[in-house]
Design a protein around this motif. Structure first.
Motif, PDB file in Angstrom:
ATOM      1  N   UNK A  34       0.843  -1.186   0.000  1.00  0.00           N
ATOM      2  CA  UNK A  34       0.000   0.000   0.000  1.00  0.00           C
ATOM      3  C   UNK A  34       0.887   1.248   0.000  1.00  0.00           C
ATOM      4  N   UNK A  35       0.639   2.160  -0.950  1.00  0.00           N
ATOM      5  CA  UNK A  35      -0.316   2.070  -2.065  1.00  0.00           C
ATOM      6  C   UNK A  35       0.206   1.191  -3.194  1.00  0.00           C
ATOM      7  N   UNK A  36      -0.688   0.894  -4.144  1.00  0.00           N
ATOM      8  CA  UNK A  36      -0.307   0.141  -5.327  1.00  0.00           C
ATOM      9  C   UNK A  36      -0.290   1.089  -6.523  1.00  0.00           C
ATOM     10  N   UNK A  37      -0.271   0.528  -7.714  1.00  0.00           N
ATOM     11  CA  UNK A  37      -0.298   1.361  -8.914  1.00  0.00           C
ATOM     12  C   UNK A  37      -1.607   2.126  -9.037  1.00  0.00           C
ATOM     13  N   UNK A  38      -2.706   1.542  -8.579  1.00  0.00           N
ATOM     14  CA  UNK A  38      -4.023   2.136  -8.823  1.00  0.00           C
ATOM     15  C   UNK A  38      -4.897   2.237  -7.579  1.00  0.00           C
ATOM     16  N   UNK A  39      -4.417   1.825  -6.419  1.00  0.00           N
ATOM     17  CA  UNK A  39      -5.245   1.853  -5.212  1.00  0.00           C
ATOM     18  C   UNK A  39      -4.482   2.449  -4.038  1.00  0.00           C
ATOM     19  N   UNK A  40      -5.256   2.975  -3.086  1.00  0.00           N
ATOM     20  CA  UNK A  40      -4.714   3.486  -1.826  1.00  0.00           C
ATOM     21  C   UNK A  40      -5.654   3.027  -0.713  1.00  0.00           C
ATOM     22  N   UNK A  41      -5.120   2.325   0.288  1.00  0.00           N
ATOM     23  CA  UNK A  41      -5.906   1.880   1.435  1.00  0.00           C
ATOM     24  C   UNK A  41      -5.736   2.880   2.574  1.00  0.00           C
ATOM     25  N   UNK A  42      -6.865   3.375   3.095  1.00  0.00           N
ATOM     26  CA  UNK A  42      -6.858   4.383   4.154  1.00  0.00           C
ATOM     27  C   UNK A  42      -7.520   3.835   5.413  1.00  0.00           C
ATOM     28  N   UNK A  43      -7.130   4.386   6.554  1.00  0.00           N
ATOM     29  CA  UNK A  43      -7.814   4.076   7.802  1.00  0.00           C
ATOM     30  C   UNK A  43      -9.125   4.853   7.861  1.00  0.00           C
ATOM     31  N   UNK A  44     -10.182   4.204   8.295  1.00  0.00           N
ATOM     32  CA  UNK A  44     -11.441   4.902   8.477  1.00  0.00           C
ATOM     33  C   UNK A  44     -11.355   5.802   9.716  1.00  0.00           C
ATOM     34  N   UNK A  45     -12.108   6.904   9.757  1.00  0.00           N
ATOM     35  CA  UNK A  45     -12.070   7.818  10.912  1.00  0.00           C
ATOM     36  C   UNK A  45     -12.879   7.257  12.080  1.00  0.00           C
ATOM     37  N   UNK A  46     -12.349   6.220  12.698  1.00  0.00           N
ATOM     38  CA  UNK A  46     -13.060   5.538  13.774  1.00  0.00           C
ATOM     39  C   UNK A  46     -12.895   6.300  15.090  1.00  0.00           C
ATOM     40  N   UNK A  47     -13.975   6.392  15.844  1.00  0.00           N
ATOM     41  CA  UNK A  47     -13.962   7.014  17.174  1.00  0.00           C
ATOM     42  C   UNK A  47     -13.444   8.459  17.112  1.00  0.00           C
ATOM     43  N   UNK A  48     -13.717   9.144  16.020  1.00  0.00           N
ATOM     44  CA  UNK A  48     -13.231  10.513  15.856  1.00  0.00           C
ATOM     45  C   UNK A  48     -14.392  11.502  15.833  1.00  0.00           C
ATOM     46  N   UNK A  49     -15.325  11.347  14.894  1.00  0.00           N
ATOM     47  CA  UNK A  49     -16.433  12.289  14.793  1.00  0.00           C
ATOM     48  C   UNK A  49     -17.361  12.214  16.008  1.00  0.00           C
ATOM     49  N   UNK A  50     -17.469  11.053  16.617  1.00  0.00           N
ATOM     50  CA  UNK A  50     -18.362  10.902  17.773  1.00  0.00           C
ATOM     51  C   UNK A  50     -17.598  10.824  19.087  1.00  0.00           C
ATOM     52  N   UNK A  51     -16.354  11.319  19.099  1.00  0.00           N
ATOM     53  CA  UNK A  51     -15.547  11.211  20.313  1.00  0.00           C
ATOM     54  C   UNK A  51     -15.828  12.327  21.295  1.00  0.00           C
ATOM     55  N   UNK A  52     -16.221  13.510  20.809  1.00  0.00           N
ATOM     56  CA  UNK A  52     -16.431  14.655  21.710  1.00  0.00           C
ATOM     57  C   UNK A  52     -17.872  14.840  22.114  1.00  0.00           C
ATOM     58  N   UNK A  53     -18.799  14.419  21.275  1.00  0.00           N
ATOM     59  CA  UNK A  53     -20.216  14.601  21.602  1.00  0.00           C
ATOM     60  C   UNK A  53     -21.012  13.435  21.046  1.00  0.00           C
ATOM     61  N   UNK A  54     -22.072  13.098  21.707  1.00  0.00           N
ATOM     62  CA  UNK A  54     -22.941  12.011  21.261  1.00  0.00           C
ATOM     63  C   UNK A  54     -23.785  12.500  20.095  1.00  0.00           C
ATOM     64  N   UNK A  55     -23.760  11.759  19.023  1.00  0.00           N
ATOM     65  CA  UNK A  55     -24.510  12.135  17.831  1.00  0.00           C
ATOM     66  C   UNK A  55     -25.863  11.455  17.836  1.00  0.00           C
ATOM     67  N   UNK A  56     -26.882  12.223  17.516  1.00  0.00           N
ATOM     68  CA  UNK A  56     -28.245  11.708  17.483  1.00  0.00           C
ATOM     69  C   UNK A  56     -28.712  11.677  16.037  1.00  0.00           C
ATOM     70  N   UNK A  57     -29.210  10.550  15.601  1.00  0.00           N
ATOM     71  CA  UNK A  57     -29.679  10.408  14.235  1.00  0.00           C
ATOM     72  C   UNK A  57     -28.790   9.483  13.429  1.00  0.00           C
ATOM     73  N   UNK A  58     -29.016   9.492  12.137  1.00  0.00           N
ATOM     74  CA  UNK A  58     -28.260   8.640  11.224  1.00  0.00           C
ATOM     75  C   UNK A  58     -27.228   9.471  10.491  1.00  0.00           C
TER      76      UNK A  58
END
Length: 284
Positions: A34-58
């Motif tokens: 990683x990366x290859x000629x045509x792809x890039x593997x990324x880490x998902x933003x886990x425990x980041x957007x919902x780390x400071x406040x509880x999100x309500x909804x979808x």
């Protein structure tokens, strides 16, 4: 699996809050090439957007891609009303004019993440990796199908730098509620010329590999020539046998002639012999 947990925790600490977050390349523990000629593997933003406040909804997370050479004036992923952009790979010339939406996935709470202890299970390995990683450039079919209606995530260009951004979208309002910074440029690999092929051990050049391949095929042709020589020798032996048989037939045809001569001399008889004696006396 404690090492994997440590790497994941280290990644989350490095990224920090959503405002300061930058998408990162997947750890070599999860993606070795990683990366290859045509792809890039990324880490998902886990425990980041919902780390400071509880999100309500979808909520969903959108991944945007922008070519490194694109103008920074056109790097916004939302319009003036706060709605996320839905530009495609084709519409942005592969991210060269503006960002395109490459992928989207549900925001998964930290408590629902699969345990990394099961990563060794071959039946669950793909599921677990999909929960933690996302691969950009993994769908080639969407470009070839004119009737494709889904989100197109086509292969990236080789030897090209790309930047990536995550955007958190509230599906109830349809607005972007948070987003990361653009990542540092990540460059896809370049196709190596044959002359630069590393053939360790020996470190031979591309030309040497070609010569070695040719020499390696010579025994096959030698074996083929040897087999042909054997076949020709058998053909020659068959021709010699035919000539010997023909000679023996000639000899057999000559035998009756000698027998016929002997038969004639034998069948002359005593009477013929006495006649010849009598004739000889008259002449005298």
């Amino acid at each position: 699996m404690s090492v994997l947990r440590f790497l994941l925790a280290l990644g989350c600490l490095r990224l920090g809050s959503a405002v300061d977050l930058q998408p990162q390349l997947a750890s070599v523990t999860f993606a070795t090439n990683n990366p290859t000629l045509t792809t890039v593997a990324l880490e998902k933003p886990l425990c980041v957007f919902d780390s400071s406040a509880t999100l309500v909804g979808t909520y969903e997370v959108y991944l945007y891609v922008l070519a490194e050479l694109a103008s920074s004036k056109n790097d916004s992923v939302q319009d003036h009303t706060g709605n996320p952009l839905s530009a495609t790979f084709q519409q942005t010339e592969g991210g060269r004019t503006s960002p395109y939406k490459a992928a989207s996935f549900d925001l998964q709470p930290c408590s629902d993440l699969p345990s990394l202890d099961a990563i060794g299970d071959v039946f669950r390995a793909s599921e677990i990796l999909n929960s933690y990683l996302i691969k950009v450039g993994s769908n080639r079919a969407c470009l070839l199908d004119p009737n494709f209606q889904g989100l197109c995530n086509p292969p990236l260009s080789a030897a090209t730098g790309y930047r990536f951004k995550y955007a958190l979208v509230n599906m109830s309002t349809g607005l972007v509620e948070d987003q990361t910074l653009w990542s540092d440029p990540i460059r896809t690999n370049r196709l190596a010329p044959y002359s630069a092929i590393d053939t360790w051990p020996g470190r031979r050049s591309g030309g040497m590999i070609v010569i070695t391949s040719i020499l390696g095929s010579l025994p096959f042709f030698l074996l083929l020539g040897f087999a042909g020589a054997i076949i020709l020798s058998f053909v020659d032996m068959g021709s010699s046998d035919g000539e010997t048989t023909h000679d023996s037939q000639i000899m057999q045809e000559a035998v009756p002639k000698s027998l016929e001569t002997s038969y004639t001399s034998v069948n002359r008889g005593p009477a013929l012999d006495r006649a010849e004696v009598y004739s000889s006396k008259l002449q005298n």
